[in-house]
Design an enzyme around this catalytic site. Structure first.
Site, PDB file in Angstrom:
ATOM      1  N   SER A 104       0.861  -1.181   0.000  1.00 24.67           N
ATOM      2  CA  SER A 104       0.000   0.000   0.000  1.00 24.67           C
ATOM      3  C   SER A 104       0.894   1.226   0.000  1.00 24.67           C
ATOM      4  O   SER A 104       2.022   1.185   0.511  1.00 24.67           O
ATOM      5  CB  SER A 104      -0.894   0.027   1.242  1.00 24.67           C
ATOM      6  OG  SER A 104      -1.596   1.258   1.328  1.00 24.67           O
ATOM      7  N   TYR A 127      -1.872  -0.443  10.516  1.00 30.88           N
ATOM      8  CA  TYR A 127      -1.953  -0.809   9.093  1.00 30.88           C
ATOM      9  C   TYR A 127      -0.740  -0.262   8.356  1.00 30.88           C
ATOM     10  O   TYR A 127      -0.098  -0.981   7.570  1.00 30.88           O
ATOM     11  CB  TYR A 127      -3.237  -0.253   8.486  1.00 30.88           C
ATOM     12  CG  TYR A 127      -3.372  -0.538   7.009  1.00 30.88           C
ATOM     13  CD1 TYR A 127      -3.743  -1.801   6.551  1.00 30.88           C
ATOM     14  CD2 TYR A 127      -3.130   0.453   6.064  1.00 30.88           C
ATOM     15  CE1 TYR A 127      -3.866  -2.065   5.191  1.00 30.88           C
ATOM     16  CE2 TYR A 127      -3.252   0.202   4.709  1.00 30.88           C
ATOM     17  CZ  TYR A 127      -3.624  -1.057   4.266  1.00 30.88           C
ATOM     18  OH  TYR A 127      -3.738  -1.318   2.926  1.00 30.88           O
ATOM     19  N   LYS A 186       2.149  -2.559   6.410  1.00 28.89           N
ATOM     20  CA  LYS A 186       2.456  -2.457   4.986  1.00 28.89           C
ATOM     21  C   LYS A 186       3.895  -2.005   4.749  1.00 28.89           C
ATOM     22  O   LYS A 186       4.527  -2.409   3.759  1.00 28.89           O
ATOM     23  CB  LYS A 186       1.467  -1.511   4.295  1.00 28.89           C
ATOM     24  CG  LYS A 186       0.053  -2.083   4.226  1.00 28.89           C
ATOM     25  CD  LYS A 186       0.016  -3.425   3.499  1.00 28.89           C
ATOM     26  CE  LYS A 186      -1.382  -3.951   3.336  1.00 28.89           C
ATOM     27  NZ  LYS A 186      -1.445  -5.248   2.607  1.00 28.89           N
TER      28      LYS A 186
END
Length: 281
Positions: free
Chosen positions: A169, A184, A188
């Site tokens: 991402s 998150y 990533k």
């Protein structure tokens, strides 16, 4: 000499995946179901993995039905097998058993892995529940490692080359605003560096490892989020030079490129960011 060197195969890369088995995690998601159709159109057999077996089986049926309807006439192409599997990629033993079963079921060793399984959640950093933090790192981070391990082992054993594509991402290299999602982002960022590490270790085995890092995608899940919070869409798009979010189909070309032995044979350890220019500002 020139005519031999500049033949069609040397000049024009092929994106065909005939007789290849591709494992696609997060297989019932909006992006994965579209990618699976493109893989089928290139002649691949596909093993879809997700947590919900019934939903994944339904996705497999829909993909095969699409192939039967679409891949004929001017678009004639062999239609491969599409199988469905249930697996928690955060469980190393479950991953290993599932990957072994997939190879046995299809009668061949998978040579392309696309890991799109993962999730995001929003908590202010000072309030982030420890259990949630552990779970997201287990799925997004360790899960990416476990599927890569289980995919690579039979390739190394049988001296076969392969391609691993881990979906990262832009959140692995920037901090999203306004949503608070530190874990998150951390997971990533870990995936991106995991890819570099695996690419270096497994280059000796002709296993290429790359990251595809999308920006904001208009998947069904995202549409539900911005449907309830229209201000988010405006805030996100105001920071994208192209002034819009991506359609899932806009990532298919990047995935086919990274999967192709012909097109990306010298590409490994790379983080391919497809974000509409978001990181430029």
């Amino acid at each position: 000499m020139d005519s031999q060197y500049y033949n069609y195969e040397n000049v024009v890369p092929s994106f065909r995946l005939d007789e290849k088995l591709v494992i696609l995690t997060g297989g019932s998601g909006g992006l994965a179901s579209l990618v699976a159709r493109s893989l089928l159109a290139q002649g691949a057999d596909i093993a879809l993995i997700d947590m919900n077996l019934e939903r994944t089986q339904q996705t497999a049926k829909e993909i095969l039905a699409w192939g039967a309807e679409t891949l004929k006439g001017a678009r004639e192409s062999p239609i491969g097998q599409v199988s469905a599997w249930s697996c928690n990629i955060g469980d190393a033993e479950s991953v290993d058993l599932t990957f072994q079963a997939i190879n046995e079921h299809h009668g061949k060793i998978a040579t392309v892995l696309i890991n799109s399984a993962g999730y995001a959640e929003n908590f202010p950093a000072e309030e982030y529940p420890a259990k949630n933090a552990e779970n997201i790192m287990k799925v997004n981070g360790l899960g990416a490692f476990y599927v890569s391990q289980s995919f690579a082992r039979p390739l190394i054993q049988h001296n076969l080359k392969g391609s691993i594509i881990l979906i990262g991402s832009m959140s692995g290299t920037i901090v999203n605003d306004p949503q608070p999602q530190c874990m998150y982002n951390m997971s990533k960022a870990g995936v991106i560096h995991l890819v570099r590490s695996l690419a270096c270790e497994w280059a000796q085995y002709n296993i290429r490892v790359n990251t595809l890092s999308p920006g904001y995608i208009l998947t069904p899940l995202t549409k539900n989020v911005i449907g309830a919070h229209s201000e988010l869409k405006n805030q996100w798009e105001s920071k994208i030079p192209l002034k819009r979010m991506a359609e899932p189909k806009e990532f298919v070309g990047s995935i086919l490129y990274l999967a192709s032995d012909s097109a990306s044979s010298y590409t490994t350890g790379h983080n391919l960011v497809v974000d509409g220019g978001y990181e430029c500002w």
